[in-house]
Design an enzyme around this catalytic site. Structure first.
Site, PDB file in Angstrom:
ATOM      1  N   THR A 198     112.799 -99.494 -53.188  1.00 37.20           N
ATOM      2  CA  THR A 198     113.869 -99.191 -52.240  1.00 37.20           C
ATOM      3  C   THR A 198     113.365 -98.851 -50.851  1.00 37.20           C
ATOM      4  OG1 THR A 198     115.876 -97.837 -51.962  1.00 37.20           O
ATOM      5  CG2 THR A 198     113.916 -96.700 -52.748  1.00 37.20           C
ATOM      6  N   GLY A 250     121.872 -95.965 -55.524  1.00 30.78           N
ATOM      7  CA  GLY A 250     121.887 -94.518 -55.298  1.00 30.78           C
ATOM      8  C   GLY A 250     122.059 -93.810 -56.629  1.00 30.78           C
ATOM      9  N   ASP A 306     116.700 -88.559 -48.882  1.00 31.97           N
ATOM     10  CA  ASP A 306     116.883 -88.193 -50.295  1.00 31.97           C
ATOM     11  C   ASP A 306     116.476 -86.754 -50.586  1.00 31.97           C
ATOM     12  OD1 ASP A 306     117.997 -90.554 -51.055  1.00 31.97           O
ATOM     13  OD2 ASP A 306     116.310 -91.282 -52.230  1.00 31.97           O
ATOM     14  N   THR A 342     118.732-100.800 -52.704  1.00 32.01           N
ATOM     15  CA  THR A 342     117.545-100.753 -53.539  1.00 32.01           C
ATOM     16  C   THR A 342     117.579-102.062 -54.304  1.00 32.01           C
ATOM     17  OG1 THR A 342     117.797 -98.377 -53.711  1.00 32.01           O
ATOM     18  CG2 THR A 342     116.541 -99.399 -55.469  1.00 32.01           C
TER      19      THR A 342
HETATM   20  O1  DON Z   1     115.608 -93.319 -54.646  1.00 36.76           O
HETATM   21  C1  DON Z   1     116.823 -93.199 -54.656  1.00 36.76           C
HETATM   22  O2  DON Z   1     117.428 -92.687 -55.568  1.00 36.76           O
HETATM   23  C2  DON Z   1     117.651 -93.780 -53.535  1.00 36.76           C
HETATM   24  N1  DON Z   1     116.894 -93.836 -52.329  1.00 36.76           N
HETATM   25  C3  DON Z   1     118.137 -95.114 -53.946  1.00 36.76           C
HETATM   26  C4  DON Z   1     119.086 -95.689 -52.938  1.00 36.76           C
HETATM   27  C5  DON Z   1     119.802 -96.849 -53.496  1.00 36.76           C
HETATM   28  O3  DON Z   1     119.668 -97.189 -54.630  1.00 36.76           O
HETATM   29  C6  DON Z   1     120.735 -97.530 -52.648  1.00 36.76           C
HETATM   30  N2  DON Z   1     121.119 -98.766 -53.350  1.00 36.76           N
HETATM   31  N3  DON Z   1     121.730 -99.590 -53.567  1.00 36.76           N
END
Ligand code: DON
Length: 577
Positions: A400, A475, A424, A382
């Site tokens: 993201t 995440g 997710d 992201t």
């Molecule tokens: O929206 C979310 O929470 C996840 N899809 C974010 C994933 C994410 O941040 C991966 N990153 N480095």
């Protein structure tokens, strides 16, 4: 923040910033100061695109739109037009703070049981209906000042003429290409063709390096259609047809109707109070704002600043708070258009009960908090960026594709990467196990529903003026990275560079462990031993494995000066004037 302390630290940092720039090094932060405008993002050409818009008379939302489209070109592992995100906007005066929710949705034919344990994470089926382009159009219609086309054209140019890549992008490209070539192939050929150093034959033998030029002609044409026709240039016509054709090549569900039906939403921000500041966060379908406010409400009862930032006591209290709030997240949060968000979660009296439940002597085993639920694991990537203009209009934006390079599928002929955001959702109803699956109701798949997110774009304000613009990728670590940025500045009174250099911890309820950054040995072996004695399980990140990427802006409320700082953990660039 006490002025003297700030002066000493800024002088120190001026000295530090003379050290030649080197990626991924806490000592060489990219910083900028100014009163007229500031952009901080992971990608130097994207920050430049945003700054140019500010200088051309655009406001912070115009600049943010330009950055978002530029990131789709220059930071393709996460920047996107095939994904989604959340844009927080703090208008001048701050009477109503909005979140443009451009989270992806489940396609119309999605079902609660559409995934089986055999399903992979890089398929057509896992792609959610992209929200980014309608999100930007919505933000533009509500807040924009310049013409739409002017905001998209910089991205068209970057894609058509190409741009010089840095270390961070070279290594991202090399790693996705290597993984696809050695482990996947099949549906990922278009990614190899578009992003491989030598298209088609021989791609597997050629590595990208900093200084190389990446040119993306198909993406340039797709962006040009968006520049010419606005959101219609993506959700209808050639791009929509190419996307649907791509879906039909695999087991994808997205139809022309799904694209036409997608709506970005302007929602009221989640609001909380901490140490006299207003905290504005992204509402469900992101869990970010609710969790951040809930955590701050609990933590304000512990007067953390009386103890050392990295003391056993503070790490214990912070981790116990994270644990409890993540437990609530798993049980109660989902798309607010489908499930009601319990109001108590952000209330002070509920936080008091959670705080009273924390035992200062011992860690509470996670499973005793809600024994029946466990959670899934997530991976990068992201990206977060922050923007403010000369009038004080502030934007905090996280966007993201879910995993790094999303589903690793590039739409044939359209040159953009598709998300794998359906991952997710809670994949299997009622299936909750120790390997990390969660099957609770709030976040199960339904047609048109948005999957729960952890994105936490955040704006802290004081009496209607933005004081801190922050957020992160990572995440579920996103929420905790953002929490610690806020605590470092508001509770521990660090200036922004010091806050950025501070080691981060993460606890997400399950697995029941604290992970912590080790790059600067700020958390000592003695502290680790004391935390273990309290019953915590600790897991050290490798020095090279860091948490988050929190490109932020602090605003000096006395002088009105903006201080942009790019997180060093994935490179990045702060630009202001
Ligand atoms: O929206 C979310 O929470 C996840 N899809 C974010 C994933 C994410 O941040 C991966 N990153 N480095």
């Amino acid at each position: 923040m006490p002025p003297l302390r700030q002066i000493i630290l800024s002088t120190l940092l001026l000295t530090i910033s003379l050290v030649p720039a080197k990626a991924r090094d806490a000592e060489t932060l990219s910083e900028a100061r100014g009163k007229n405008g500031m952009v901080v993002s992971v990608s130097p050409p994207a920050s430049e695109a945003g700054l140019a818009i500010l200088k051309a008379g655009g406001n912070a939302v115009d600049a943010a739109i330009a950055v978002e489209f530029a990131l789709a070109v220059t930071w393709p592992e996460a920047g996107n037009i095939g994904g989604g995100g959340f844009m927080m906007v703090h208008p001048v005066g701050g009477r109503e703070v909005f979140c443009i929710d451009y989270r992806e949705t489940a396609p119309g034919s999605a079902t609660e049981t559409m995934f089986t344990p055999k399903d992979g994470r890089h398929t057509h089926k896992i792609v959610g209906v992209p929200g980014t382009v309608k999100g930007m159009a919505r933000a533009h219609a509500k807040f924009g000042k310049l013409e739409w086309k002017q905001l998209v054209v910089p991205a068209v140019k970057l894609a058509a003429d190409g741009f010089v890549i840095d270390d961070a992008l070279a290594s991202s490209l090399n790693s996705v290409l290597e993984s696809i070539i050695t482990k996947e192939g099949g549906h990922h050929q278009e990614l190899i063709r578009v992003y491989g150093k030598i298209p088609q034959k021989g791609a597997e033998k050629t590595k990208w390096k900093a200084g190389d030029r990446l040119v993306l002609p198909d993406l340039a044409k797709t962006l040009q259609r968006i520049a010419d026709r606005g959101a219609e240039g993506f959700y209808q016509g050639e791009t929509a047809e190419l996307l649907v054709a791509e879906m039909q090549r695999g087991d994808g569900l997205i139809t022309v109707e799904d694209l036409a039906n997608y709506k970005a939403k302007a929602r009221r921000a989640v609001h909380g109070k901490f140490r006299g500041y207003d905290v504005y966060g992204a509402p469900p379908p992101s869990s970010g704002g609710v969790c951040l406010v809930e955590m701050l409400n609990v933590l304000e009862r512990f007067d953390l600043r009386k103890y050392d930032r990295y003391s056993t006591r503070n790490i214990h209290i912070i981790a116990e708070t994270m644990k409890r709030v993540f437990c609530d997240r798993a049980q109660f949060l989902g798309d607010q258009d489908f499930v009601k968000t319990p109001k108590r979660l952000t209330r002070k009296n509920y936080a008091r009960k959670l705080a009273e439940d924390i035992d200062e002597r011992f860690a509470t085993p996670s499973e005793t908090l809600a024994p029946h639920v466990e959670v899934m694991s997530e991976s990068p990537s992201t990206t977060h960026f922050s923007v403010i203009d000369g009038d004080g209009l502030a934007v905090s934006n996280t966007t993201t594709l879910e995993a790094s390079w999303g589903a690793r599928i590039v739409v044939k002929g359209a040159g953009f990467v598709l998300n794998n955001e359906m991952g997710d959702f809670n994949w299997y109803p009622d299936h909750t196990d120790r390997s990390g699956k969660i099957g609770t109701k709030a976040n199960r798949i339904a047609p048109g529903k948005r999957m729960l997110s952890s994105q936490t774009p955040t704006i802290i304000a004081y009496k209607g003026h933005p004081a801190l613009v922050t957020g992160s990728p990572g995440g579920r670590t996103i929420i905790n990275t953002t929490l610690q940025m806020v605590l470092n500045v508001l509770e521990f009174e660090m200036d922004l560079p010091e806050a950025m250099r501070a080691a981060r911890i993460h606890h997400q309820w399950l697995p029941d462990k604290i992970t912590y950054e080790t790059f600067a040995d700020q958390i000592t072996p003695e502290t680790i031993a004391e935390l273990e004695a309290k019953g915590h399980v600790l897991s050290a990140r490798k020095k090279s494995s860091t948490q988050g990427d929190a490109h932020s802006i602090a605003i000096d409320l006395d002088t009105g000066e903006y201080h942009g700082v790019a997180d060093w953990r994935r490179n990045g660039k702060a630009l202001g004037y």
